[in-house]
Design an enzyme around this catalytic site. Sequence first.
Site, PDB file in Angstrom:
ATOM      1  CD  GLU A 103      -1.744   1.204   3.175  1.00  0.00           C
ATOM      2  OE1 GLU A 103      -1.122   0.426   3.938  1.00  0.00           O
ATOM      3  OE2 GLU A 103      -2.428   2.149   3.589  1.00  0.00           O
ATOM      4  CB  ILE A 126       4.463 -10.550   4.741  1.00  0.00           C
ATOM      5  CG1 ILE A 126       4.759 -12.005   5.065  1.00  0.00           C
ATOM      6  CG2 ILE A 126       4.169  -9.784   6.008  1.00  0.00           C
ATOM      7  CD1 ILE A 126       5.711 -12.659   4.142  1.00  0.00           C
ATOM      8  CG  ASP A 127       0.826  -7.597   7.137  1.00  0.00           C
ATOM      9  OD1 ASP A 127       1.538  -8.513   7.572  1.00  0.00           O
ATOM     10  OD2 ASP A 127       0.842  -6.435   7.593  1.00  0.00           O
ATOM     11  NE  ARG A 162       4.780 -24.478  30.398  1.00  0.00           N
ATOM     12  CZ  ARG A 162       6.076 -24.769  30.381  1.00  0.00           C
ATOM     13  NH1 ARG A 162       6.666 -25.082  29.247  1.00  0.00           N
ATOM     14  NH2 ARG A 162       6.776 -24.735  31.476  1.00  0.00           N
ATOM     15  CG  MET A 169       4.731 -10.188  10.962  1.00  0.00           C
ATOM     16  SD  MET A 169       5.870  -9.829   9.624  1.00  0.00           S
ATOM     17  CE  MET A 169       7.302  -9.307  10.583  1.00  0.00           C
ATOM     18  N   GLY A 170       0.625  -9.031  10.933  1.00  0.00           N
ATOM     19  CA  GLY A 170      -0.716  -8.608  10.529  1.00  0.00           C
ATOM     20  C   GLY A 170      -1.035  -7.325  11.251  1.00  0.00           C
ATOM     21  CD  GLU A 222       2.725  -7.179  13.316  1.00  0.00           C
ATOM     22  OE1 GLU A 222       3.803  -7.162  13.919  1.00  0.00           O
ATOM     23  OE2 GLU A 222       2.613  -6.941  12.097  1.00  0.00           O
ATOM     24  NE  ARG A 266       7.049 -20.977  30.096  1.00  0.00           N
ATOM     25  CZ  ARG A 266       6.556 -21.173  31.318  1.00  0.00           C
ATOM     26  NH1 ARG A 266       5.403 -20.604  31.667  1.00  0.00           N
ATOM     27  NH2 ARG A 266       7.195 -21.936  32.189  1.00  0.00           N
ATOM     28  CG  HIS A 272      11.295  -9.250  11.214  1.00  0.00           C
ATOM     29  ND1 HIS A 272      11.044  -8.759  12.473  1.00  0.00           N
ATOM     30  CD2 HIS A 272      10.986  -8.261  10.344  1.00  0.00           C
ATOM     31  CE1 HIS A 272      10.618  -7.509  12.375  1.00  0.00           C
ATOM     32  NE2 HIS A 272      10.575  -7.185  11.098  1.00  0.00           N
TER      33      HIS A 272
HETATM   34  O1  F6P Z   1       5.281  -5.256   5.839  1.00  0.00           O
HETATM   35  C1  F6P Z   1       4.345  -5.649   6.744  1.00  0.00           C
HETATM   36  C2  F6P Z   1       4.997  -6.023   8.053  1.00  0.00           C
HETATM   37  O2  F6P Z   1       5.646  -7.267   7.968  1.00  0.00           O
HETATM   38  C3  F6P Z   1       3.994  -6.015   9.185  1.00  0.00           C
HETATM   39  O3  F6P Z   1       3.314  -7.221   9.330  1.00  0.00           O
HETATM   40  C4  F6P Z   1       4.873  -5.680  10.359  1.00  0.00           C
HETATM   41  O4  F6P Z   1       4.136  -4.989  11.350  1.00  0.00           O
HETATM   42  C5  F6P Z   1       5.899  -4.776   9.779  1.00  0.00           C
HETATM   43  O5  F6P Z   1       5.984  -5.065   8.423  1.00  0.00           O
HETATM   44  C6  F6P Z   1       7.275  -4.932  10.400  1.00  0.00           C
HETATM   45  O6  F6P Z   1       8.095  -3.966   9.865  1.00  0.00           O
HETATM   46  P1  F6P Z   1       9.667  -3.912  10.022  1.00  0.00           P
HETATM   47  O7  F6P Z   1      10.240  -4.948   9.105  1.00  0.00           O
HETATM   48  O8  F6P Z   1      10.014  -2.533   9.602  1.00  0.00           O
HETATM   49  O9  F6P Z   1       9.973  -4.226  11.438  1.00  0.00           O
END
Ligand code: F6P
Length: 342
Positions: A103, A126-127, A162, A169-170, A222, A266, A272
Amino acid sequence: MRIGILTGGGDCPGLNAVIRAIVRKGEWVYGDELIGFLDGWRGVLEQSTKPLSVESMRGTLPRGGTVLGSSRTNPYKVEGGPEDAKRAIAELSLDALIAIGGEDTLGVGNRLYGDGVPVVGVPKTIDNDLSGTELTFGFDTAVQICTDAIDRLHTTAESHDRVMVVEVMGRHAGHIALWSGIAGGATVTLIPEEPFDIDDVCASIKRRHARGRYASIVVVAEGASPKAGTLELVSGEMDEFGHVRLGGIGNLLADEIEARTGYDTRVTALGHVQRGGTPTAFDRVLATRYGIAAIDTVHDGDFGKMVALQCGEIVRVSLSEAVGTLKEVDPAVYEVAKSFFS
Ligand code: F6P
């Protein structure tokens, strides 16, 4: 033609496959000269480039990351940025620019297109939250990585009875959480589109545990947030596109679940790892299809467009449509996930 290529925003597996496809068809079929900009829009502003060729792209199809580097530089946040970008295109005698991004990167591409720069976009995030396309490459890989992790967490969770909270991510949309939550058999999946009630989350976990010695997996995007006035979330710094750096909801959730249920809890934040490594076969194919479609779009002179996947076909949509609104999860699919909440 002389064509510039850039990769912007967060990286994801499949970027090199897109570049390779553009270069292969551009050089061998159209006789183009391909120039890569380094580190997204920063490379355009600084005119830092490297030549791309079929030879230089050899061996990159299965490699994650991007041979061009990436950044979150926003030319519209830099003094004289848009003018510098236009000057770079003119001084480097480029006939077109292919921007591979989400975007933010494509939003810049759309504005520059409005200012007369011949831009074609390729959807990357990735999202998977970009509009106009059913899928972005990299998403399938991320879902597989998360599902593998959840499968592994199941066995250790069961050994200790547990609760395992898995943060994925998201930022604005919960596609990765939803898909990996369903695929991994999560007890509860929490997404940004639907603020959660911590009482409901704990009640689900208690119901499950009341049925026997069953561990629970809670998948949380996240960007998921508690319902207003329930739990307090601390926010991080902002990037040049105004996005807050996320990470922390998993810990908050785990602390609350343990305090409210008394179950040992936990947290695993996959971070990443989800964006690293080799793309799945599906993502390699999708990325390759996008790359071929992008170079064809350039040669048709069909600028201001993004290549996209709709009903299994590669189509072209306007950049403005793609960056207009974010694509959220399909509520019907979230209902499927909810059918398995305890
Ligand atoms: O590009 C999207 C994303 O992977 C999100 O899911 C995440 O919040 C963000 O990028 C993380 O960004 P950076 O790599 O700058 O830590």
